[in-house]
Scaffold this motif. Sequence first.
Motif, PDB file in Angstrom:
ATOM      1  N   GLN A 109      -4.264   8.263  -3.198  1.00 36.00           N
ATOM      2  CA  GLN A 109      -4.204   7.173  -1.472  1.00 36.00           C
ATOM      3  C   GLN A 109      -2.902   6.491  -0.635  1.00 36.00           C
ATOM      4  O   GLN A 109      -3.159   6.911   0.819  1.00 36.00           O
ATOM      5  CB  GLN A 109      -4.592   5.478  -2.091  1.00 36.00           C
ATOM      6  CG  GLN A 109      -5.656   5.748  -2.698  1.00 36.00           C
ATOM      7  CD  GLN A 109      -6.583   4.620  -2.665  1.00 36.00           C
ATOM      8  OE1 GLN A 109      -5.874   3.921  -3.599  1.00 36.00           O
ATOM      9  NE2 GLN A 109      -7.641   3.961  -2.678  1.00 36.00           N
ATOM     10  N   VAL A 110      -1.753   6.766  -1.422  1.00 36.86           N
ATOM     11  CA  VAL A 110      -0.274   6.803  -0.346  1.00 36.86           C
ATOM     12  C   VAL A 110       0.296   7.632  -0.366  1.00 36.86           C
ATOM     13  O   VAL A 110       0.652   8.648  -1.684  1.00 36.86           O
ATOM     14  CB  VAL A 110       0.163   5.126  -0.663  1.00 36.86           C
ATOM     15  CG1 VAL A 110       0.990   5.516   0.206  1.00 36.86           C
ATOM     16  CG2 VAL A 110      -0.136   4.189  -0.093  1.00 36.86           C
ATOM     17  N   GLN A 111       0.587   8.498   0.374  1.00 39.04           N
ATOM     18  CA  GLN A 111       1.916   9.504   0.589  1.00 39.04           C
ATOM     19  C   GLN A 111       2.588   9.289   0.709  1.00 39.04           C
ATOM     20  O   GLN A 111       3.021   8.735   2.792  1.00 39.04           O
ATOM     21  CB  GLN A 111       1.159  10.920   1.263  1.00 39.04           C
ATOM     22  CG  GLN A 111      -0.068  10.824   0.349  1.00 39.04           C
ATOM     23  CD  GLN A 111      -1.437  11.028   0.732  1.00 39.04           C
ATOM     24  OE1 GLN A 111      -1.657  10.513   1.834  1.00 39.04           O
ATOM     25  NE2 GLN A 111      -2.738  10.542   0.078  1.00 39.04           N
ATOM     26  N   SER A 141       1.966   7.284   4.747  1.00 35.52           N
ATOM     27  CA  SER A 141       0.398   7.657   4.697  1.00 35.52           C
ATOM     28  C   SER A 141      -0.405   7.444   4.865  1.00 35.52           C
ATOM     29  O   SER A 141      -0.291   7.247   2.901  1.00 35.52           O
ATOM     30  CB  SER A 141      -0.014   8.690   5.818  1.00 35.52           C
ATOM     31  OG  SER A 141       0.600   9.147   4.802  1.00 35.52           O
ATOM     32  N   GLY A 142      -1.792   7.504   3.967  1.00 38.02           N
ATOM     33  CA  GLY A 142      -2.224   7.104   3.946  1.00 38.02           C
ATOM     34  C   GLY A 142      -3.473   5.327   3.849  1.00 38.02           C
ATOM     35  O   GLY A 142      -3.203   5.167   5.025  1.00 38.02           O
ATOM     36  N   ASN A 143      -4.438   5.222   2.579  1.00 35.98           N
ATOM     37  CA  ASN A 143      -5.314   4.056   3.130  1.00 35.98           C
ATOM     38  C   ASN A 143      -3.765   2.065   3.110  1.00 35.98           C
ATOM     39  O   ASN A 143      -4.465   1.602   1.766  1.00 35.98           O
ATOM     40  CB  ASN A 143      -6.594   3.950   1.771  1.00 35.98           C
ATOM     41  CG  ASN A 143      -7.152   2.937   2.191  1.00 35.98           C
ATOM     42  OD1 ASN A 143      -6.992   2.446   3.466  1.00 35.98           O
ATOM     43  ND2 ASN A 143      -8.490   2.455   1.942  1.00 35.98           N
ATOM     44  N   ILE A 144      -3.388   2.008   3.933  1.00 37.84           N
ATOM     45  CA  ILE A 144      -2.060   1.536   3.660  1.00 37.84           C
ATOM     46  C   ILE A 144      -3.120   0.056   4.042  1.00 37.84           C
ATOM     47  O   ILE A 144      -2.921  -0.264   5.651  1.00 37.84           O
ATOM     48  CB  ILE A 144      -1.017   1.858   3.968  1.00 37.84           C
ATOM     49  CG1 ILE A 144      -0.013   2.943   3.704  1.00 37.84           C
ATOM     50  CG2 ILE A 144       0.090   0.438   4.412  1.00 37.84           C
ATOM     51  CD1 ILE A 144       0.732   3.622   4.392  1.00 37.84           C
ATOM     52  N   THR A 204      -2.710  -1.611  -1.395  1.00 39.48           N
ATOM     53  CA  THR A 204      -3.948  -0.804  -0.299  1.00 39.48           C
ATOM     54  C   THR A 204      -5.051  -1.795  -0.598  1.00 39.48           C
ATOM     55  O   THR A 204      -5.195  -2.952  -1.320  1.00 39.48           O
ATOM     56  CB  THR A 204      -3.880   0.812  -1.329  1.00 39.48           C
ATOM     57  OG1 THR A 204      -4.894   0.581  -2.602  1.00 39.48           O
ATOM     58  CG2 THR A 204      -3.785   1.433  -1.481  1.00 39.48           C
ATOM     59  N   THR A 211      -7.582  -1.998  -2.510  1.00 35.23           N
ATOM     60  CA  THR A 211      -7.508  -1.995  -3.371  1.00 35.23           C
ATOM     61  C   THR A 211      -7.161  -2.130  -4.746  1.00 35.23           C
ATOM     62  O   THR A 211      -7.299  -2.141  -5.708  1.00 35.23           O
ATOM     63  CB  THR A 211      -9.184  -0.484  -4.208  1.00 35.23           C
ATOM     64  OG1 THR A 211      -8.632   0.155  -3.454  1.00 35.23           O
ATOM     65  CG2 THR A 211      -9.948  -0.707  -2.511  1.00 35.23           C
ATOM     66  N   GLN A 212      -5.957  -1.947  -3.934  1.00 37.55           N
ATOM     67  CA  GLN A 212      -4.817  -2.168  -5.555  1.00 37.55           C
ATOM     68  C   GLN A 212      -3.684  -2.868  -4.969  1.00 37.55           C
ATOM     69  O   GLN A 212      -2.809  -2.855  -3.640  1.00 37.55           O
ATOM     70  CB  GLN A 212      -3.918  -0.002  -5.733  1.00 37.55           C
ATOM     71  CG  GLN A 212      -2.949  -0.242  -6.385  1.00 37.55           C
ATOM     72  CD  GLN A 212      -3.485  -0.179  -7.593  1.00 37.55           C
ATOM     73  OE1 GLN A 212      -3.926   0.667  -8.397  1.00 37.55           O
ATOM     74  NE2 GLN A 212      -2.142  -0.906  -8.238  1.00 37.55           N
ATOM     75  N   TYR A 228       5.270   3.470  -4.293  1.00 43.71           N
ATOM     76  CA  TYR A 228       5.144   4.714  -4.238  1.00 43.71           C
ATOM     77  C   TYR A 228       7.076   5.641  -4.039  1.00 43.71           C
ATOM     78  O   TYR A 228       7.908   5.098  -3.249  1.00 43.71           O
ATOM     79  CB  TYR A 228       4.448   4.717  -3.274  1.00 43.71           C
ATOM     80  CG  TYR A 228       2.962   4.573  -3.325  1.00 43.71           C
ATOM     81  CD1 TYR A 228       2.330   2.817  -3.200  1.00 43.71           C
ATOM     82  CD2 TYR A 228       1.747   5.538  -3.811  1.00 43.71           C
ATOM     83  CE1 TYR A 228       1.211   2.735  -3.095  1.00 43.71           C
ATOM     84  CE2 TYR A 228       0.446   4.664  -4.048  1.00 43.71           C
ATOM     85  CZ  TYR A 228       0.273   3.685  -4.269  1.00 43.71           C
ATOM     86  OH  TYR A 228      -1.329   2.777  -4.039  1.00 43.71           O
TER      87      TYR A 228
END
Length: 122
Positions: free
Chosen positions: A1-3, A25-28, A103, A105-106, A111
């Motif tokens: 989800q996160v990179q 990047s990602g769903n931050i 995120t 949901t997290q 990371y």
Amino acid sequence: QVQLVESGGGLVQAGESLRLSCEASGNIFRIRTMGWYRQVPGRQRDLVASMPFASSGDSNYADSVQGRFIISGDNAKNTVYLQMNSLKPEDTGVYYCSGVIATPTQWFRTYWGQGTQVTVSS
């Protein structure tokens, strides 16, 4: 989800400079802190510098890089930079970007990027 993707490593001579970049990047949802760690073969991964993201607070540096390295960030780009000046051979290693990120949901967790090699020749 996160990179986290690093760039900017390479081979330089002692006394020269390099600038590392790391984009998250990602769903931050929110970034708490970002930082840089260095690892050499046979050793643990050690903190080089870290900073709070999108909030006030002091940056933190390893004693060995204080006064030579500068960490900075661009909140709009979710990007952290490490300006490395007056490089020394002992700065050689793989530099990893890290981010404490939540995120939708997290809850916050750490990371890591894939690492970028920095080699300083004498």
